[in-house]
Design a protein around this motif. Structure first.
Motif, mmCIF file in Angstrom:
data_model
loop_
_atom_site.group_PDB
_atom_site.id
_atom_site.type_symbol
_atom_site.label_atom_id
_atom_site.label_comp_id
_atom_site.label_asym_id
_atom_site.label_seq_id
_atom_site.Cartn_x
_atom_site.Cartn_y
_atom_site.Cartn_z
ATOM 1 N N MET A 1 53.376 -12.291 -0.367
ATOM 2 C CA MET A 1 52.663 -11.472 -1.326
ATOM 3 C C MET A 1 51.240 -11.986 -1.491
ATOM 4 O O MET A 1 50.986 -13.167 -1.410
ATOM 5 N N SER A 2 50.350 -11.040 -1.750
ATOM 6 C CA SER A 2 48.941 -11.375 -1.948
ATOM 7 C C SER A 2 48.273 -10.243 -2.725
ATOM 8 O O SER A 2 48.555 -9.078 -2.468
ATOM 9 N N PRO A 3 47.386 -10.575 -3.654
ATOM 10 C CA PRO A 3 46.653 -9.532 -4.381
ATOM 11 C C PRO A 3 45.750 -8.714 -3.460
ATOM 12 O O PRO A 3 45.275 -7.657 -3.836
ATOM 13 N N GLN A 4 45.514 -9.187 -2.250
ATOM 14 C CA GLN A 4 44.680 -8.466 -1.289
ATOM 15 C C GLN A 4 45.474 -7.412 -0.523
ATOM 16 O O GLN A 4 44.911 -6.698 0.290
ATOM 17 N N LEU A 5 46.772 -7.309 -0.772
ATOM 18 C CA LEU A 5 47.607 -6.328 -0.081
ATOM 19 C C LEU A 5 48.026 -5.208 -1.021
ATOM 20 O O LEU A 5 48.217 -5.419 -2.218
ATOM 21 N N MET A 6 48.173 -4.031 -0.463
ATOM 22 C CA MET A 6 48.722 -2.871 -1.174
ATOM 23 C C MET A 6 49.832 -2.305 -0.298
ATOM 24 O O MET A 6 49.709 -2.296 0.930
ATOM 25 N N PHE A 7 50.899 -1.854 -0.927
ATOM 26 C CA PHE A 7 52.024 -1.270 -0.215
ATOM 27 C C PHE A 7 52.171 0.183 -0.652
ATOM 28 O O PHE A 7 52.143 0.472 -1.842
ATOM 29 N N LYS A 8 52.330 1.073 0.312
ATOM 30 C CA LYS A 8 52.425 2.498 0.002
ATOM 31 C C LYS A 8 53.836 3.007 0.287
ATOM 32 O O LYS A 8 54.383 2.801 1.364
ATOM 33 N N CYS A 9 54.399 3.712 -0.674
ATOM 34 C CA CYS A 9 55.694 4.367 -0.487
ATOM 35 C C CYS A 9 55.460 5.634 0.333
ATOM 36 O O CYS A 9 54.668 6.484 -0.069
ATOM 37 N N THR A 23 56.112 -7.365 -11.298
ATOM 38 C CA THR A 23 57.277 -6.607 -10.874
ATOM 39 C C THR A 23 56.992 -5.130 -11.083
ATOM 40 O O THR A 23 56.468 -4.746 -12.119
ATOM 41 N N GLU A 24 57.298 -4.312 -10.090
ATOM 42 C CA GLU A 24 57.088 -2.873 -10.243
ATOM 43 C C GLU A 24 57.920 -2.094 -9.230
ATOM 44 O O GLU A 24 58.492 -2.667 -8.308
ATOM 45 N N HIS A 25 57.969 -0.792 -9.447
ATOM 46 C CA HIS A 25 58.637 0.113 -8.516
ATOM 47 C C HIS A 25 57.883 1.440 -8.508
ATOM 48 O O HIS A 25 57.190 1.775 -9.448
ATOM 49 N N CYS A 26 58.036 2.158 -7.414
ATOM 50 C CA CYS A 26 57.350 3.450 -7.320
ATOM 51 C C CYS A 26 58.101 4.493 -8.149
ATOM 52 O O CYS A 26 59.277 4.295 -8.480
ATOM 53 N N PRO A 27 57.460 5.588 -8.498
ATOM 54 C CA PRO A 27 58.087 6.617 -9.332
ATOM 55 C C PRO A 27 59.374 7.213 -8.742
ATOM 56 O O PRO A 27 60.285 7.564 -9.485
ATOM 57 N N CYS A 28 59.462 7.293 -7.413
ATOM 58 C CA CYS A 28 60.673 7.880 -6.818
ATOM 59 C C CYS A 28 61.791 6.849 -6.649
ATOM 60 O O CYS A 28 62.914 7.204 -6.311
ATOM 61 N N GLY A 38 62.074 -12.744 -6.253
ATOM 62 C CA GLY A 38 61.363 -12.961 -4.999
ATOM 63 C C GLY A 38 61.697 -11.926 -3.944
ATOM 64 O O GLY A 38 61.730 -12.220 -2.758
ATOM 65 N N ARG A 39 61.941 -10.688 -4.387
ATOM 66 C CA ARG A 39 62.335 -9.616 -3.467
ATOM 67 C C ARG A 39 61.330 -8.488 -3.431
ATOM 68 O O ARG A 39 60.751 -8.132 -4.437
ATOM 69 N N PHE A 40 61.204 -7.906 -2.249
ATOM 70 C CA PHE A 40 60.391 -6.714 -2.055
ATOM 71 C C PHE A 40 61.103 -5.891 -1.001
ATOM 72 O O PHE A 40 61.433 -6.403 0.068
ATOM 73 N N ASP A 41 61.394 -4.643 -1.292
ATOM 74 C CA ASP A 41 62.082 -3.841 -0.287
ATOM 75 C C ASP A 41 61.953 -2.347 -0.535
ATOM 76 O O ASP A 41 61.436 -1.911 -1.546
ATOM 77 N N SER A 42 62.418 -1.619 0.456
ATOM 78 C CA SER A 42 62.442 -0.162 0.394
ATOM 79 C C SER A 42 63.821 0.299 0.836
ATOM 80 O O SER A 42 64.349 -0.215 1.825
ATOM 81 N N ILE A 43 64.385 1.262 0.112
ATOM 82 C CA ILE A 43 65.695 1.769 0.531
ATOM 83 C C ILE A 43 65.577 2.610 1.802
ATOM 84 O O ILE A 43 66.580 2.933 2.427
ATOM 85 N N LEU A 44 64.346 2.905 2.217
ATOM 86 C CA LEU A 44 64.116 3.650 3.454
ATOM 87 C C LEU A 44 64.009 2.722 4.667
ATOM 88 O O LEU A 44 63.897 3.190 5.790
#
Length: 56
Positions: A1-9, A23-28, A38-44
């Protein structure tokens, strides 16, 4: 993780900060980041996460 990164759903287009202290999650609900666990993931799947570097 880094503040210089952005992740797009790829499902809803939400841009999530790569900051390790937020900690956050996208609207969908398909992309989520849990800093306490310490987790980051996508159900896709990992291939469905777009990663961008923020310009300095």
């Amino acid at each position: 993780m880094s503040p210089q990164l952005m992740f797009k759903c790829v499902a809803c287009g939400y841009l999530m900060s790569g900051s390790p202290d937020r900690t956050e999650h996208c609207p969908c609900g398909r992309l989520h980041k849990d800093t306490d666990a310490g987790r980051f993931d996508s159900i896709l799947g990992d291939d469905a996460i777009e990663v961008y570097k923020v310009a300095d």
